[in-house]
Design a protein around this motif. Structure first.
Motif, PDB file in Angstrom:
ATOM      1  N   UNK A   1      25.880  42.358  31.087  1.00 37.68           N
ATOM      2  CA  UNK A   1      24.583  42.186  31.749  1.00 37.68           C
ATOM      3  C   UNK A   1      24.412  43.148  32.915  1.00 37.68           C
ATOM      4  N   UNK A   2      25.488  43.858  33.271  1.00 44.69           N
ATOM      5  CA  UNK A   2      25.415  44.823  34.361  1.00 44.69           C
ATOM      6  C   UNK A   2      25.356  44.202  35.735  1.00 44.69           C
ATOM      7  N   UNK A   3      25.882  42.972  35.878  1.00 44.61           N
ATOM      8  CA  UNK A   3      25.805  42.300  37.180  1.00 44.61           C
ATOM      9  C   UNK A   3      27.129  42.301  37.929  1.00 44.61           C
ATOM     10  N   UNK A   4      28.186  42.826  37.314  1.00 43.53           N
ATOM     11  CA  UNK A   4      29.459  42.977  38.018  1.00 43.53           C
ATOM     12  C   UNK A   4      29.938  44.407  37.858  1.00 43.53           C
ATOM     13  N   UNK A   5      30.858  44.745  38.707  1.00 43.17           N
ATOM     14  CA  UNK A   5      31.441  46.089  38.644  1.00 43.17           C
ATOM     15  C   UNK A   5      31.966  46.341  37.226  1.00 43.17           C
ATOM     16  N   UNK A   6      31.753  47.534  36.696  1.00 45.76           N
ATOM     17  CA  UNK A   6      32.198  47.819  35.330  1.00 45.76           C
ATOM     18  C   UNK A   6      33.719  47.851  35.191  1.00 45.76           C
ATOM     19  N   UNK A   7      34.444  48.002  36.297  1.00 51.65           N
ATOM     20  CA  UNK A   7      35.899  48.053  36.201  1.00 51.65           C
ATOM     21  C   UNK A   7      36.550  46.676  36.330  1.00 51.65           C
ATOM     22  N   UNK A   8      35.761  45.610  36.506  1.00 52.72           N
ATOM     23  CA  UNK A   8      36.301  44.250  36.554  1.00 52.72           C
ATOM     24  C   UNK A   8      36.690  43.823  35.149  1.00 52.72           C
ATOM     25  N   UNK A   9      37.914  43.323  34.991  1.00 56.70           N
ATOM     26  CA  UNK A   9      38.377  42.856  33.681  1.00 56.70           C
ATOM     27  C   UNK A   9      38.794  41.397  33.767  1.00 56.70           C
ATOM     28  N   UNK A  10      38.943  40.781  32.629  1.00 55.83           N
ATOM     29  CA  UNK A  10      39.387  39.384  32.602  1.00 55.83           C
ATOM     30  C   UNK A  10      40.796  39.249  33.175  1.00 55.83           C
ATOM     31  N   UNK A  11      41.600  40.289  33.065  1.00 57.28           N
ATOM     32  CA  UNK A  11      42.950  40.255  33.634  1.00 57.28           C
ATOM     33  C   UNK A  11      42.920  40.194  35.159  1.00 57.28           C
ATOM     34  N   UNK A  12      41.796  40.547  35.752  1.00 54.84           N
ATOM     35  CA  UNK A  12      41.661  40.497  37.207  1.00 54.84           C
ATOM     36  C   UNK A  12      41.399  39.083  37.727  1.00 54.84           C
ATOM     37  N   UNK A  13      40.925  38.186  36.873  1.00 55.74           N
ATOM     38  CA  UNK A  13      40.526  36.854  37.332  1.00 55.74           C
ATOM     39  C   UNK A  13      41.674  36.037  37.903  1.00 55.74           C
ATOM     40  N   UNK A  14      42.786  35.935  37.201  1.00 52.05           N
ATOM     41  CA  UNK A  14      43.890  35.094  37.691  1.00 52.05           C
ATOM     42  C   UNK A  14      44.394  35.560  39.055  1.00 52.05           C
ATOM     43  N   UNK A  15      44.673  36.853  39.243  1.00 49.26           N
ATOM     44  CA  UNK A  15      45.123  37.265  40.570  1.00 49.26           C
ATOM     45  C   UNK A  15      44.081  37.030  41.657  1.00 49.26           C
ATOM     46  N   UNK A  16      42.811  37.242  41.330  1.00 47.47           N
ATOM     47  CA  UNK A  16      41.767  37.023  42.328  1.00 47.47           C
ATOM     48  C   UNK A  16      41.664  35.547  42.709  1.00 47.47           C
TER      49      UNK A  16
END
Length: 110
Positions: free
Chosen positions: A60-75
């Protein structure tokens, strides 16, 4: 928290609330390997939902394009860890939710 829409924000809020309520959850979630195969089975749907949320938001273009699902747990673990270290038990949920809101604003594309 309009970045990912109400259901997604609700899911992430529930995730951090659960991590605050159950201290071992962050460690289990963040572990690079699971001690028991059943743990892997239990975590698989969480990763799937996380992947769908990030994928939809990215499409949808509402988050940074470099954000991945692998980033969720650490965040998510990072938000909970910071609240656990820097706030009193009575305000940890409030602190965690406030930090989550800031995090979500930070990955949002305006």
């Amino acid at each position: 928290m309009t970045m990912l829409g109400a259901p997604s924000s609700t899911s992430l809020t529930r995730t951090v609330d659960a991590q605050v309520a159950h201290a071992s959850l962050s460690m289990v979630t963040a572990a690079p390997t699971d001690a028991l195969p059943h743990t892997t089975e239990l975590k698989r749907p969480l990763w799937s939902v996380g992947g769908q949320l990030v994928g939809r938001a990215r499409d949808a273009g509402v988050v940074r394009p470099d954000l991945t699902s692998d980033d969720l747990a650490p965040l998510m673990c990072g938000v909970v860890y910071a609240a656990n270290i820097h706030s009193a038990p009575a305000v940890r949920v409030e602190t965690t939710r406030r930090c989550l809101a800031w995090l979500l604003e930070g990955v949002h594309i305006r």
